[in-house]
Design a protein around this motif. Structure first.
Motif, PDB file in Angstrom:
ATOM      1  N   ASP A 183       1.096  17.482  -3.696  1.00 16.17           N
ATOM      2  CA  ASP A 183       0.795  16.914  -2.378  1.00 16.17           C
ATOM      3  C   ASP A 183       1.943  17.298  -1.440  1.00 16.17           C
ATOM      4  OD1 ASP A 183      -0.164  15.536  -0.252  1.00 16.17           O
ATOM      5  OD2 ASP A 183       0.027  13.530  -1.140  1.00 16.17           O
ATOM      6  N   ARG A 205       2.259   1.601  -3.506  1.00 19.04           N
ATOM      7  CA  ARG A 205       1.213   1.937  -4.474  1.00 19.04           C
ATOM      8  C   ARG A 205       0.792   3.397  -4.357  1.00 19.04           C
ATOM      9  NH1 ARG A 205      -4.299   2.059  -4.689  1.00 19.04           N
ATOM     10  NH2 ARG A 205      -4.513   1.400  -2.522  1.00 19.04           N
ATOM     11  N   LYS A 206       0.614   3.884  -3.139  1.00 22.46           N
ATOM     12  CA  LYS A 206       0.107   5.239  -2.932  1.00 22.46           C
ATOM     13  C   LYS A 206       1.197   6.300  -2.883  1.00 22.46           C
ATOM     14  CE  LYS A 206      -4.022   3.772  -0.366  1.00 22.46           C
ATOM     15  NZ  LYS A 206      -4.735   3.851   0.928  1.00 22.46           N
ATOM     16  N   GLU A 207       2.403   5.912  -2.464  1.00 27.76           N
ATOM     17  CA  GLU A 207       3.437   6.914  -2.197  1.00 27.76           C
ATOM     18  C   GLU A 207       4.734   6.673  -2.962  1.00 27.76           C
ATOM     19  OE1 GLU A 207       3.753   7.461   2.125  1.00 27.76           O
ATOM     20  OE2 GLU A 207       1.871   6.362   2.308  1.00 27.76           O
ATOM     21  N   THR A 208       4.758   5.697  -3.860  1.00 29.44           N
ATOM     22  CA  THR A 208       5.927   5.271  -4.640  1.00 29.44           C
ATOM     23  C   THR A 208       6.915   4.534  -3.740  1.00 29.44           C
ATOM     24  OG1 THR A 208       7.484   7.123  -4.373  1.00 29.44           O
ATOM     25  CG2 THR A 208       5.693   7.431  -5.970  1.00 29.44           C
ATOM     26  N   GLU A 249       0.823  -1.208   0.000  1.00 27.91           N
ATOM     27  CA  GLU A 249       0.000   0.000   0.000  1.00 27.91           C
ATOM     28  C   GLU A 249       0.864   1.267   0.000  1.00 27.91           C
ATOM     29  OE1 GLU A 249      -3.492   0.617   0.039  1.00 27.91           O
ATOM     30  OE2 GLU A 249      -3.403  -1.411  -0.798  1.00 27.91           O
ATOM     31  N   ILE A 250       1.963   1.243   0.754  1.00 26.21           N
ATOM     32  CA  ILE A 250       2.861   2.399   0.773  1.00 26.21           C
ATOM     33  C   ILE A 250       3.454   2.631  -0.611  1.00 26.21           C
ATOM     34  CG2 ILE A 250       5.054   3.301   1.678  1.00 26.21           C
ATOM     35  CD1 ILE A 250       4.436   1.857   4.313  1.00 26.21           C
ATOM     36  N   ASP A 271       3.622  13.082  -6.295  1.00 27.80           N
ATOM     37  CA  ASP A 271       2.724  14.183  -6.636  1.00 27.80           C
ATOM     38  C   ASP A 271       3.289  15.491  -6.080  1.00 27.80           C
ATOM     39  OD1 ASP A 271       0.724  15.969  -7.133  1.00 27.80           O
ATOM     40  OD2 ASP A 271      -0.850  14.885  -6.030  1.00 27.80           O
ATOM     41  N   TYR A 322       1.445  10.535   5.173  1.00 26.70           N
ATOM     42  CA  TYR A 322       0.880   9.661   4.145  1.00 26.70           C
ATOM     43  C   TYR A 322       0.893  10.298   2.754  1.00 26.70           C
ATOM     44  CZ  TYR A 322      -0.763   6.510   7.772  1.00 26.70           C
ATOM     45  OH  TYR A 322      -0.823   5.618   8.815  1.00 26.70           O
ATOM     46  N   HIS A 323       1.613  11.399   2.565  1.00 25.71           N
ATOM     47  CA  HIS A 323       1.600  12.081   1.281  1.00 25.71           C
ATOM     48  C   HIS A 323       2.320  11.250   0.217  1.00 25.71           C
ATOM     49  CE1 HIS A 323       5.690  12.969   2.491  1.00 25.71           C
ATOM     50  NE2 HIS A 323       5.948  13.398   1.270  1.00 25.71           N
ATOM     51  N   SER A 324       1.971  11.493  -1.052  1.00 26.82           N
ATOM     52  CA  SER A 324       2.619  10.812  -2.169  1.00 26.82           C
ATOM     53  C   SER A 324       3.831  11.612  -2.610  1.00 26.82           C
ATOM     54  CB  SER A 324       1.659  10.649  -3.347  1.00 26.82           C
ATOM     55  OG  SER A 324       2.352  10.134  -4.470  1.00 26.82           O
TER      56      SER A 324
END
Length: 324
Positions: A155, A68-71, A65-66, A152, A147-149
């Motif tokens: 973000d 996937r969402k945050e690279t 999940e980390i 992006d 939890y920022h990406s």
């Protein structure tokens, strides 16, 4: 079981040797194992267990999940804080352990008991916790908890890097915030190093007795790696609840009118009431997977670098006088 603090006649490593060998070992350990530490912190901070019907998230799923969402770079959040403190941390750990061993050993025979080795490890862990680890972990956890990406650019996180996090925490919360959870960190580091050094010392002594041909020489690297791995796994199993409470305490700002002990007590009660006893062991799998191989890397690299420095280094590194 008693051991000789001078390693069978060999002089203890100097502070300079511990600085270079310990620092190098720590940097290798941090680079290899930091992603597992990030997963551990996220699992310890997770509130999914409070929500009925929500599936539990294991360490593999948390890591996926980390990414996937945050690279993949999200797994390395807080690494800057770790790398900044790792050299003094390891230097203090190994130097203070040797110093405490010399202090606690029998002055005539040079022998130290198992209790003495345990106490030396405990004091070394407390020393490193107060001097380096607590401020480093406060900054690291603040960065890891975001939890920022990182993919992006819009973000924007509150803390951009370790230096910015340090500046922001001190500016908003004061210097004292860097020592939030110092008692728990000292307890965790102390118990970790007490168990770790005692087990490692005993395993090393037993292997030397079984292999008398190695008298005066280092153990083979594969043996150092193996006993470092086993001894490294013992600490997390003994103090997982302390580490989980410490992580949650260091993640949040201080509360006016509330002491650290009151917050620790409230965190523990809330965890039991809302998530159950098992919440104290959140992240235990990635913590063992992070600490055990981390200690294996640390001891192996430390022993290799220490031997090279003692064989070819200048007098300042070996503690010997230089003669023509």
């Amino acid at each position: 079981m008693s051991t000789n603090v001078n390693g069978g006649g060999r002089k203890p490593p100097s502070a300079a040797t511990n600085l270079i060998a310990g620092g190098g070992a720590g940097m290798m350990e941090a680079l290899a194992c930091h992603p597992l530490d990030t997963i551990k912190v996220r699992m310890q901070l997770s509130r999914r267990g409070r929500q009925p019907g929500m599936p539990k998230r294991g360490f593999l799923r948390t890591g996926i999940e980390i990414v996937r969402k945050e690279t993949p770079l999200g797994l390395y959040k807080g690494l800057g804080a770790v790398m900044t403190g790792i050299v003094p941390k390891m230097a203090i750990r190994f130097t203070s352990f040797e110093w405490y061993k010399q202090l606690l050993a029998d002055k005539k025979t040079g022998m130290i008991s198992g209790k003495g080795t345990f106490l030396a490890g405990l004091l070394a862990g407390i020393t490193e916790a107060v001097a380096v680890v607590t401020p480093m972990e406060v900054i690291k956890i603040r960065l890891q908890a975001q939890y920022h990406s990182m993919a992006d650019p819009l973000d924007i996180p509150k803390y951009r890097n370790a230096a910015h996090a340090l500046y922001t925490v001190v500016k908003e919360e004061g210097v004292g915030a860097l020592y939030r959870g110092v008692s728990l960190t000292a307890l965790r580091q102390g118990s970790n190093q007490a168990v770790n050094f005692t087990a490692y010392t005993y395993f090393k002594e037993w292997l030397r007795k079984w292999q008398p041909e190695l008298e005066g020489a280092n153990l083979p690297s594969w043996q150092t790696t193996l006993i470092g791995l086993v001894s490294g796994a013992m600490g997390p199993l003994s103090n997982a609840p302390i580490d989980t409470i410490k992580t949650r305490l260091q993640k949040t700002p201080a509360e006016p009118g509330t002491t650290a002990m009151q917050r620790i007590s409230r965190i523990a009660k809330d965890m039991i009431r809302q998530e159950g006893i098992h919440a104290f062991y959140k992240g235990i799998t990635p913590r063992i997977m992070r600490v055990a191989p981390g200690q294996a890397v640390t001891f192996t690299v430390y022993e290799i670098l220490k031997e090279k420095l003692e064989r070819s280094g200048p007098a300042a590194l070996t503690g010997e006088r230089y003669e023509e």
